[in-house]
Design a protein around this motif. Structure first.
Motif, PDB file in Angstrom:
ATOM      1  N   ALA A 116       0.990  -0.800   0.514  1.00 50.67           N
ATOM      2  CA  ALA A 116       0.516   0.281  -0.006  1.00 50.67           C
ATOM      3  C   ALA A 116       0.966   0.848   0.060  1.00 50.67           C
ATOM      4  N   ASP A 117       0.730   2.372   0.300  1.00 47.23           N
ATOM      5  CA  ASP A 117       0.985   3.703   0.300  1.00 47.23           C
ATOM      6  C   ASP A 117       2.221   3.614   0.982  1.00 47.23           C
ATOM      7  N   VAL A 118       3.452   4.538   0.912  1.00 49.96           N
ATOM      8  CA  VAL A 118       4.548   4.330   1.897  1.00 49.96           C
ATOM      9  C   VAL A 118       4.727   5.803   1.976  1.00 49.96           C
ATOM     10  N   SER A 119       4.957   6.755   3.514  1.00 50.98           N
ATOM     11  CA  SER A 119       5.013   7.978   4.265  1.00 50.98           C
ATOM     12  C   SER A 119       6.071   8.468   4.640  1.00 50.98           C
ATOM     13  N   ILE A 120       7.326   9.099   4.320  1.00 51.59           N
ATOM     14  CA  ILE A 120       8.388   9.388   5.112  1.00 51.59           C
ATOM     15  C   ILE A 120       8.357  10.879   4.974  1.00 51.59           C
ATOM     16  N   THR A 121       8.147  11.378   6.495  1.00 53.32           N
ATOM     17  CA  THR A 121       7.698  12.339   6.527  1.00 53.32           C
ATOM     18  C   THR A 121       8.331  13.189   7.608  1.00 53.32           C
ATOM     19  N   SER A 122       9.135  14.501   7.729  1.00 55.93           N
ATOM     20  CA  SER A 122       9.846  15.156   8.534  1.00 55.93           C
ATOM     21  C   SER A 122      10.556  14.165   9.481  1.00 55.93           C
ATOM     22  N   ASN A 146      13.125  -1.112  -3.931  1.00 56.50           N
ATOM     23  CA  ASN A 146      11.297  -1.755  -3.493  1.00 56.50           C
ATOM     24  C   ASN A 146      10.486  -1.682  -4.519  1.00 56.50           C
ATOM     25  N   ILE A 147       9.315  -2.342  -4.445  1.00 61.39           N
ATOM     26  CA  ILE A 147       8.239  -2.208  -4.984  1.00 61.39           C
ATOM     27  C   ILE A 147       6.898  -2.284  -3.978  1.00 61.39           C
ATOM     28  N   ILE A 148       6.711  -0.805  -4.688  1.00 56.20           N
ATOM     29  CA  ILE A 148       5.208  -0.267  -4.039  1.00 56.20           C
ATOM     30  C   ILE A 148       3.978   0.247  -4.817  1.00 56.20           C
ATOM     31  N   ASN A 149       3.581  -0.943  -4.309  1.00 57.00           N
ATOM     32  CA  ASN A 149       1.932  -0.552  -4.974  1.00 57.00           C
ATOM     33  C   ASN A 149       0.664   0.282  -4.626  1.00 57.00           C
TER      34      ASN A 149
END
Length: 325
Positions: A235-241, A251-254
């Motif tokens: 699913a979604d990947v979020s990398i913040t702050s 990577n494979i990000i669906n």
């Protein structure tokens, strides 16, 4: 878990007393087996209690009730089974190898640590440190957690085929790393002091990394740890702050990758397959396939990268764990 594993503590038999399994009544007149020393392939027909400051080593033991490790106590179980839950108090330690715990495992605030190898447990919880002076750890190899993993302090590493059948959530840890592991639910790593590394792993649900101070490395060719491959994200990947650097490689990000508010800007390699595209600020990078192949060759040959900052922390934990018993 090369370079970072906690020892199996095989020396326990040399430092604890001879087998002493004492039965004593509790305030409610229920029987509780007190363990100080070693025990073998027997069935404990009630709860088990490791007194404060004492050590208990069990091999092939079945415990039909719950287990409590009092403050400063140590419990090492090999080839055993616990029908209930295991609760470990402040400065307490649990080492479970080739062992099944049907219930939950809980490490109290300021608990020394949990080491699981070839183990199966219910939900695993490491309480936040609070005012305690001891930094906890949770290390797992080839183990299965049939529930959530929730960690609020210390060092966290899942390795060698470890599976979390629900969600993995860490907040305020020293680091949270996954190597060759699987999370069937969501992954959340928040406010880690030295960051997070995820390599060769799969996460089925949404992944969130936020407020981490030491950087986030998703896949190889990062600055935090050595590994040879990226992973799969369902699913979604979020990398913040995040401060200290963000690298996303192989990577494979669906889903969608979001990288916002990171200082410096995230480095997202061209060799990632990101179905939903990338949102946010990222540094210009190119596929560094030669470097990735070289890293894999070094790992296969056993020539690991120079000792990184994480190795020393685990070695200290190992030495301290052996010294305690």
């Amino acid at each position: 878990m090369p370079g970072r594993t906690v020892a199996k503590l095989a020396t326990v038999s040399a430092v604890v007393a001879a087998s002493v399994l004492a039965v004593a009544p509790t305030a409610h007149a229920d029987l509780v087996t007190h363990c100080i020393g070693t025990g073998g392939a027997v069935t404990v027909p009630n709860d088990l209690y490791v007194p404060a400051g004492e050590s208990c080593a069990l091999t092939g033991t079945t415990i039909t009730g719950n287990v409590t490790v009092a403050a400063g106590g140590n419990l090492v179980v090999t080839g055993g089974r616990v029908s209930g839950e295991v609760r470990v108090a402040a400065d307490g330690y649990l080492d479970a190898t080739d062992t099944t715990v049907d219930g939950q495992v809980v490490l109290a605030a300021g608990g020394y640590g949990i080491f699981l190898k070839d183990a199966q447990t219910g939900t695993v919880t490491v309480r936040p440190k609070g005012s305690a002076t001891i930094d906890s750890f949770l290390f797992a190899e080839e183990s299965t957690v049939a529930g959530n993993v929730t960690v609020g302090a210390g060092e966290v590493r899942l390795d060698r085929g470890t599976q979390v059948q629900r969600n993995l959530s860490s907040t305020g840890t020293y680091y949270t790393d996954l190597h060759d592991s699987f999370v069937d639910g969501t992954l959340s790593v928040l406010n880690s002091a030295t960051g997070s590394v995820v390599c060769g792993s799969a996460v089925r649900g949404k992944a969130t990394f936020a407020g981490n101070l030491g950087g986030v490395q998703v896949g190889p060719n990062g600055q935090l740890d050595s590994c040879a491959s990226g992973g799969y994200w369902g699913a979604d990947v979020s990398i913040t702050s995040t401060t200290g650097g963000v690298t996303v490689d192989d990577n494979i990000i669906n889903g969608q990758l979001t990288v916002t508010g990171n200082d410096p800007a995230a480095q997202v390699a061209a060799n990632n397959r990101i179905r939903g595209g990338v949102t946010g600020d990222q540094a210009a990078t190119t596929t560094n396939r030669a470097a990735r192949v070289a890293a894999a060759d070094r790992e296969d040959a056993g020539d690991q990268r120079a000792e990184v900052r994480r190795t020393s922390a685990v070695q200290e934990a190992t030495a301290a764990g052996v010294a305690r018993l």
